[in-house]
Design a protein around this motif. Structure first.
Motif, PDB file in Angstrom:
ATOM      1  N   ILE A 104       1.880   0.631 -14.543  1.00 26.96           N
ATOM      2  CA  ILE A 104       1.155  -0.566 -14.965  1.00 26.96           C
ATOM      3  C   ILE A 104       1.743  -1.814 -14.316  1.00 26.96           C
ATOM      4  CG2 ILE A 104       0.572  -2.050 -16.928  1.00 26.96           C
ATOM      5  CD1 ILE A 104       0.480   0.449 -18.680  1.00 26.96           C
ATOM      6  N   LEU A 105       3.049  -1.932 -14.375  1.00 30.68           N
ATOM      7  CA  LEU A 105       3.712  -3.149 -13.891  1.00 30.68           C
ATOM      8  C   LEU A 105       3.642  -3.306 -12.369  1.00 30.68           C
ATOM      9  CD1 LEU A 105       6.873  -2.985 -16.172  1.00 30.68           C
ATOM     10  CD2 LEU A 105       4.991  -4.636 -16.361  1.00 30.68           C
ATOM     11  N   SER A 106       3.671  -2.180 -11.648  1.00 32.95           N
ATOM     12  CA  SER A 106       3.690  -2.241 -10.179  1.00 32.95           C
ATOM     13  C   SER A 106       2.306  -2.190  -9.560  1.00 32.95           C
ATOM     14  CB  SER A 106       4.529  -1.095  -9.627  1.00 32.95           C
ATOM     15  OG  SER A 106       3.865   0.149  -9.834  1.00 32.95           O
ATOM     16  N   CYS A 107       1.302  -1.739 -10.338  1.00 33.38           N
ATOM     17  CA  CYS A 107      -0.074  -1.568  -9.835  1.00 33.38           C
ATOM     18  C   CYS A 107      -0.149  -0.546  -8.695  1.00 33.38           C
ATOM     19  CB  CYS A 107      -0.661  -2.893  -9.350  1.00 33.38           C
ATOM     20  SG  CYS A 107      -0.716  -4.187 -10.575  1.00 33.38           S
ATOM     21  N   MET A 108       0.839   0.319  -8.588  1.00 32.91           N
ATOM     22  CA  MET A 108       0.845   1.322  -7.513  1.00 32.91           C
ATOM     23  C   MET A 108       0.128   2.591  -7.948  1.00 32.91           C
ATOM     24  SD  MET A 108       4.742   1.168  -6.063  1.00 32.91           S
ATOM     25  CE  MET A 108       5.575  -0.393  -5.758  1.00 32.91           C
ATOM     26  N   ARG A 109      -0.336   3.341  -6.965  1.00 36.92           N
ATOM     27  CA  ARG A 109      -0.866   4.675  -7.204  1.00 36.92           C
ATOM     28  C   ARG A 109       0.315   5.594  -7.488  1.00 36.92           C
ATOM     29  NH1 ARG A 109      -3.276   2.217  -2.987  1.00 36.92           N
ATOM     30  NH2 ARG A 109      -5.552   1.976  -3.041  1.00 36.92           N
ATOM     31  N   VAL A 110       0.083   6.620  -8.311  1.00 35.56           N
ATOM     32  CA  VAL A 110       1.183   7.501  -8.678  1.00 35.56           C
ATOM     33  C   VAL A 110       1.744   8.217  -7.449  1.00 35.56           C
ATOM     34  CG1 VAL A 110      -0.350   9.455  -9.217  1.00 35.56           C
ATOM     35  CG2 VAL A 110       1.937   9.310 -10.278  1.00 35.56           C
ATOM     36  N   GLY A 111       0.884   8.529  -6.473  1.00 37.32           N
ATOM     37  CA  GLY A 111       1.360   9.160  -5.244  1.00 37.32           C
ATOM     38  C   GLY A 111       2.292   8.263  -4.464  1.00 37.32           C
ATOM     39  N   GLU A 112       2.027   6.947  -4.492  1.00 31.86           N
ATOM     40  CA  GLU A 112       2.892   5.981  -3.821  1.00 31.86           C
ATOM     41  C   GLU A 112       4.224   5.854  -4.541  1.00 31.86           C
ATOM     42  OE1 GLU A 112      -0.756   3.096  -2.217  1.00 31.86           O
ATOM     43  OE2 GLU A 112       0.356   2.584  -4.043  1.00 31.86           O
ATOM     44  N   ASP A 154      -1.661   5.703   8.192  1.00 31.87           N
ATOM     45  CA  ASP A 154      -0.386   5.888   8.881  1.00 31.87           C
ATOM     46  C   ASP A 154       0.121   4.550   9.415  1.00 31.87           C
ATOM     47  OD1 ASP A 154      -0.514   8.571   8.366  1.00 31.87           O
ATOM     48  OD2 ASP A 154      -1.367   9.111  10.300  1.00 31.87           O
ATOM     49  N   GLY A 155       1.333   4.221   9.060  1.00 32.18           N
ATOM     50  CA  GLY A 155       1.919   2.972   9.536  1.00 32.18           C
ATOM     51  C   GLY A 155       1.519   1.756   8.731  1.00 32.18           C
ATOM     52  N   ASN A 156       0.748   1.964   7.654  1.00 31.61           N
ATOM     53  CA  ASN A 156       0.309   0.839   6.828  1.00 31.61           C
ATOM     54  C   ASN A 156       1.372   0.561   5.762  1.00 31.61           C
ATOM     55  OD1 ASN A 156      -1.413  -1.166   5.764  1.00 31.61           O
ATOM     56  ND2 ASN A 156      -2.233   0.271   4.268  1.00 31.61           N
ATOM     57  N   HIS A 157       2.518   0.025   6.208  1.00 33.71           N
ATOM     58  CA  HIS A 157       3.622  -0.266   5.295  1.00 33.71           C
ATOM     59  C   HIS A 157       3.450  -1.660   4.696  1.00 33.71           C
ATOM     60  CE1 HIS A 157       4.959   3.244   7.237  1.00 33.71           C
ATOM     61  NE2 HIS A 157       5.587   2.677   8.259  1.00 33.71           N
ATOM     62  N   MET A 158       3.664  -1.767   3.377  1.00 35.26           N
ATOM     63  CA  MET A 158       3.489  -3.048   2.704  1.00 35.26           C
ATOM     64  C   MET A 158       4.698  -3.378   1.846  1.00 35.26           C
ATOM     65  SD  MET A 158      -0.529  -3.064   1.591  1.00 35.26           S
ATOM     66  CE  MET A 158      -0.472  -4.841   1.380  1.00 35.26           C
ATOM     67  N   LYS A 159       5.074  -4.641   1.850  1.00 29.78           N
ATOM     68  CA  LYS A 159       6.151  -5.147   1.006  1.00 29.78           C
ATOM     69  C   LYS A 159       5.541  -5.521  -0.344  1.00 29.78           C
ATOM     70  CE  LYS A 159       8.968  -8.110   2.885  1.00 29.78           C
ATOM     71  NZ  LYS A 159       9.508  -9.405   3.395  1.00 29.78           N
ATOM     72  N   TRP A 172       9.392  -1.458  -0.009  1.00 30.72           N
ATOM     73  CA  TRP A 172       8.387  -1.088   0.988  1.00 30.72           C
ATOM     74  C   TRP A 172       7.595   0.087   0.442  1.00 30.72           C
ATOM     75  CZ3 TRP A 172       6.895  -3.951   4.785  1.00 30.72           C
ATOM     76  CH2 TRP A 172       7.788  -4.776   5.474  1.00 30.72           C
ATOM     77  N   VAL A 173       6.277  -0.018   0.450  1.00 33.26           N
ATOM     78  CA  VAL A 173       5.404   1.115   0.146  1.00 33.26           C
ATOM     79  C   VAL A 173       4.838   1.571   1.480  1.00 33.26           C
ATOM     80  CG1 VAL A 173       3.346   1.912  -1.061  1.00 33.26           C
ATOM     81  CG2 VAL A 173       4.870   0.262  -2.153  1.00 33.26           C
ATOM     82  N   THR A 213      -1.269  -5.185  -5.375  1.00 35.77           N
ATOM     83  CA  THR A 213      -2.157  -4.016  -5.397  1.00 35.77           C
ATOM     84  C   THR A 213      -2.383  -3.416  -4.016  1.00 35.77           C
ATOM     85  OG1 THR A 213      -4.169  -5.374  -5.143  1.00 35.77           O
ATOM     86  CG2 THR A 213      -3.388  -4.935  -7.395  1.00 35.77           C
ATOM     87  N   GLY A 214      -2.205  -4.228  -2.961  1.00 37.00           N
ATOM     88  CA  GLY A 214      -2.407  -3.719  -1.612  1.00 37.00           C
ATOM     89  C   GLY A 214      -3.801  -3.914  -1.079  1.00 37.00           C
ATOM     90  N   HIS A 215      -4.666  -4.645  -1.808  1.00 35.59           N
ATOM     91  CA  HIS A 215      -6.020  -4.892  -1.333  1.00 35.59           C
ATOM     92  C   HIS A 215      -6.001  -5.898  -0.176  1.00 35.59           C
ATOM     93  CE1 HIS A 215      -7.138  -3.242  -5.322  1.00 35.59           C
ATOM     94  NE2 HIS A 215      -8.205  -2.818  -4.669  1.00 35.59           N
TER      95      HIS A 215
END
Length: 344
Positions: free
Chosen positions: A209-217, A245-250, A234-235, A322-324
């Protein structure tokens, strides 16, 4: 040749009518199966040469759409995510998989869509299946020298849309209530008391909830990707419709997300070294016992974004979490949750 835990066997030869070298490769789970396949293909070539037959292709085994899909998924150079692989595997169990891949017609895909709808698949799910089959057919000639193409699907699309057999997914707006969150946390903590339980379900639930990440991430984050001074991680290879691939996000760790990370043991490279499917299965079993309806694990990501909006974060900051990359996509979720809000 060993490749990512699998064994690659490659057969090379020169065709009868030219000096151009050709090759065929396939991956296997064990070395003996790879060798057996290689020997079989070499024998096929020897028989063809002895009879003076053409040796342009070794793909005589690809007769049906199902055969083509299996060859596609087995090719070591094909990059396909888990959802795409699951979708294509499901296709191989349907009637269309038995159709001659070189004699596919638009009606075959309309019938397939009807079959999937009758089985309970949504228009969005069927649309994804059709898209994945189309990707396989696009590669058929170049990758496997099979005389097939995407034209039958292209011709079927107008009818599939008209009959509403395919379509876009509906935007979900389901959020857990405070009572549901409290019940789930209590139940997940009770689950952790079981001696056989090693997964910190309650921490993962709150962190999701707090990170808004997907569970796989979440289950792939490395300790080396954590910046403790600035409280971000880094995600890597974050999901994106155009590039993965290569879509790394802080991603900043807001609220109590950073504290949850710091409370985890550091005996393994990953912060949460667990199988994401096991995490969602444990959550789903707990949710069902509590008789909480229609609350998916992925809804926690939306809940996290909603809380950030409610705390006054601008949409650009929420998108960073969220990474959008497309703010319009995030805005559609936002306006469905808060219909009275004005556009950013």
């Amino acid at each position: 040749m060993a490749r990512k835990g699998k064994f690659l066997c490659q057969v090379r030869w020169t065709s009868n009518d030219s000096d151009k070298r050709r090759s065929k490769n396939k991956t296997f789970k064990n070395k003996s199966a790879a060798k057996a396949w290689g020997k079989l293909k070499v024998k096929e070539l020897e028989v063809k040469i002895s009879k003076g037959e053409e040796t342009l292709s070794l793909d005589n085994s690809i007769k049906t759409l199902g055969d083509l899909i299996e060859a596609y998924l087995d090719d070591s150079y094909v990059q396909a995510g888990r959802s795409k692989r699951m979708s294509l595997k499901a296709v191989t169990k349907c009637d269309i998989a038995n159709k001659d891949v070189q004699k596919l017609h638009p009606k075959h895909f309309v019938d397939y869509a009807k079959e999937r709808k009758a089985a309970g698949a949504s228009p969005a799910t069927v649309a994804a299946d059709i898209s994945h089959i189309r990707a396989v057919l696009k590669t058929a000639r170049a990758l496997f020298d099979v005389n097939a193409n995407e034209n039958p699907i292209v011709q079927a699309l107008p009818t599939l849309h008209t009959l509403k057999l395919i379509g876009k997914s509906n935007i979900r707006t389901r959020r857990p209530t405070e009572e549901e969150v409290d019940k789930l946390l209590i139940a997940l903590k009770e689950k952790e008391k079981n001696r056989s339980t090693v997964i910190p379900y309650s921490d993962l639930f709150e962190f999701s909830i707090l990170s808004c990440m997907r569970v796989g991430e979440i289950c792939e984050i490395l300790w080396e990707d954590l910046n403790e001074d600035e409280e971000w991680v880094w995600v890597r290879d974050r999901k994106d419709p155009r590039k993965k691939d290569g879509n790394h996000m802080k991603v900043p760790l807001l609220g109590g997300a950073f504290e949850i990370v710091m409370s985890q043991p550091r005996d393994k490279p990953r912060i949460f070294p667990f199988n994401s499917r096991s995490v969602t299965t444990g959550y789903r079993n707990t949710r069902n016992k509590l008789r909480i309806e229609d609350l998916r694990y992925h809804d926690l990501r939306r809940e996290g974004a909603s809380r950030l909006f409610e705390q006054g974060y601008p949409i650009e900051k929420v998108a960073q979490v969220t990474g959008h990359k497309d703010l319009n996509t995030l805005w559609q979720i936002y306006t469905n949750l808060y219909p009275d809000k004005k556009r950013f």
